[in-house]
Design a protein around this motif. Structure first.
Motif, PDB file in Angstrom:
ATOM      1  N   GLY A 289     -11.531  -0.283 -33.811  1.00 10.70           N
ATOM      2  CA  GLY A 289     -11.001   0.918 -34.448  1.00 10.70           C
ATOM      3  C   GLY A 289      -9.637   1.298 -33.931  1.00 10.70           C
ATOM      4  N   SER A 290      -9.369   0.999 -32.662  1.00  9.67           N
ATOM      5  CA  SER A 290      -8.106   1.403 -32.033  1.00  9.67           C
ATOM      6  C   SER A 290      -6.966   0.473 -32.409  1.00  9.67           C
TER       7      SER A 290
ATOM      8  N   SER B 208      -5.991   0.335 -36.114  1.00 12.80           N
ATOM      9  CA  SER B 208      -5.179   1.442 -36.616  1.00 12.80           C
ATOM     10  C   SER B 208      -3.695   1.205 -36.412  1.00 12.80           C
TER      11      SER B 208
ATOM     12  N   VAL C 232      -1.659   0.438 -39.506  1.00 14.73           N
ATOM     13  CA  VAL C 232      -1.326   1.568 -40.376  1.00 14.73           C
ATOM     14  C   VAL C 232      -0.251   2.439 -39.742  1.00 14.73           C
TER      15      VAL C 232
ATOM     16  N   CYS D 134      -1.662   8.548 -33.010  1.00  7.20           N
ATOM     17  CA  CYS D 134      -2.457   7.803 -32.028  1.00  7.20           C
ATOM     18  C   CYS D 134      -3.478   8.710 -31.348  1.00  7.20           C
TER      19      CYS D 134
ATOM     20  N   VAL E  37      -6.182   9.513 -34.083  1.00  6.68           N
ATOM     21  CA  VAL E  37      -7.036   8.363 -34.388  1.00  6.68           C
ATOM     22  C   VAL E  37      -7.959   8.061 -33.211  1.00  6.68           C
TER      23      VAL E  37
ATOM     24  N   ALA F 139      -4.309   2.119 -28.883  1.00  5.98           N
ATOM     25  CA  ALA F 139      -3.527   2.457 -30.076  1.00  5.98           C
ATOM     26  C   ALA F 139      -2.062   2.691 -29.713  1.00  5.98           C
TER      27      ALA F 139
ATOM     28  N   THR G  38       1.042   0.387 -30.941  1.00  9.27           N
ATOM     29  CA  THR G  38       2.121   0.956 -31.750  1.00  9.27           C
ATOM     30  C   THR G  38       3.479   0.616 -31.158  1.00  9.27           C
TER      31      THR G  38
ATOM     32  N   SER H  51      -4.726  -5.699 -41.220  1.00  8.12           N
ATOM     33  CA  SER H  51      -5.879  -4.833 -41.459  1.00  8.12           C
ATOM     34  C   SER H  51      -7.146  -5.647 -41.661  1.00  8.12           C
TER      35      SER H  51
END
Length: 374
Positions: A165-166, A169, A172, A189, A192, A230, A234, A373
């Protein structure tokens, strides 16, 4: 009006082959990491003890040590209480109590919550030792696992869930949100990771019921972990682009799951993954959660929390540096005057100079982020 020329099949094929490098490298990396970490597990300096102060106990401990070599670190302890204390402090895997009389069975004290695989290995070793006394071995588990998690693997799979999940993301936040300011991405971040932590806590508690208490603290650990993953992902997206997928999988899958201690602890792995276990982010979550839930916060819980905090601070610093870099790029003077604009090459001429087969960056980015994704 002139239509933009369609890319040739050769150009498209070249781009596809280039992009196929990513899944092939992922395949190679996953195979090397998982096979290196999990194949042929064997003990390396596994800490065990023999309980007793008699000469016979000293001789037994020395005999086991001589025969095991580097596989076991064998000591003697004066009492059962001392052995239990070290096991509950997670500094000892197992403690063997030899038979005091001809009728009493030898006992092995263990804590399955520390590591089910460690207990399995220790049990096999001392079953052989007990057979020399012609007695069945009685195992005493100081931390019996709940029926919902008899093998002590649920926290590892919870790590997998919140990791997906981290870092999922990131595609996106860093891709679709590439035009956002870095502080906005940082806020995403945080949001999420909060949501991922909620999902993980609900799964561990109300849904599957393998964690019966300390759900609030489990949520806190999951939130810090998720934000670190996350946030770092990023940051990587700003600098790696398409290769972000490989970078995040290297950090948070290949090296992370394998060194987390969720399947095998360091004493059943080679030195490389055993060393990673001492500071990698996955071990901070798994071992911290184990110490918190099953050992009342003992066994290095504070160290595990600091591991998570340090990784989260790396994410914060990385986001800050990325914001500065992005800000400086956006503030660079263009030095374009009105006369330059009027004399600029028409857009159609610019498009005609684009090499055949190239596509707009936005289209490529959209394709890449869809692949990430998936």
């Amino acid at each position: 009006m002139s239509a933009t020329a369609a890319p040739s099949e050769r150009a498209v094929l070249r781009r596809v082959l280039t992009h196929l490098l990513l899944p092939l490298l992922m395949c190679l990396g996953m195979g090397l990491a998982y096979e290196s970490a999990f194949h042929a597990p064997s003990p390396h300096h596994m800490k065990v003890a023999v309980i007793g102060t008699t000469p016979q106990a000293d001789v037994l401990a020395q005999t086991i040590k001589d025969q095991a070599g580097d596989a076991l670190d064998v000591t003697t302890l004066p009492s059962t209480d001392a052995a239990k204390a070290q096991i509950m402090n997670r500094s000892l895997v197992a403690a063997y109590q030899p038979s005091a009389t001809g009728s009493a069975s030898p006992q092995l004290y263990v804590a399955t919550a520390n590591s089910g695989t460690d207990v399995e290995v220790a049990t096999k070793i001392f079953t052989t030792v007990a057979s020399l006394q012609h007695q069945p071995l009685a195992t005493v588990d100081l931390t019996p696992m709940p029926t919902q998690d008899p093998t002590n693997q649920a926290l590892f799979f919870l790590l997998v869930a919140i990791s997906i999940g981290s870092y999922g993301s990131v595609a996106v936040i860093g891709g679709a949100g590439a035009a956002l300011q870095v502080r906005t991405q940082a806020a995403l971040c945080v949001g999420v990771s909060f949501t991922v932590a909620v999902i993980g806590t609900v799964l561990a508690g109300p849904v599957f019921d393998f964690v019966h208490h300390d759900l609030a603290r489990l949520f806190a650990l999951a939130w810090v972990y998720s934000f670190a993953v996350a946030g770092i992902g990023t940051v990587l997206h700003h600098f790696l682009g398409l290769w972000t997928t490989l970078g995040t999988m290297l950090l948070f899958v290949m090296l992370n799951f394998t060194s987390s201690g969720g399947v095998f602890r360091p004493d059943l792995q080679n030195g490389f993954f055993g060393s990673l276990h001492s500071f990698w982010i996955g071990s901070g979550f798994v071992e911290g959660a184990r110490s918190m839930i099953y050992f009342d916060g003992r066994g290095g819980f504070a160290t595990d929390v600091w591991i998570l905090i340090i990784w989260a601070l790396v994410a914060v610093v990385g986001l800050g540096v990325t914001g500065l870099v992005k800000s400086r790029k956006s503030q660079a003077p263009t030095l374009v005057t009105a006369s330059n604009v009027s004399a600029a090459v028409p857009a159609q001429a610019v498009r005609s100079n684009v090499p055949e087969g190239d596509v707009p960056e936005g289209d490529v980015r959209e394709e890449e982020e869809e692949a990430v994704s998936v």
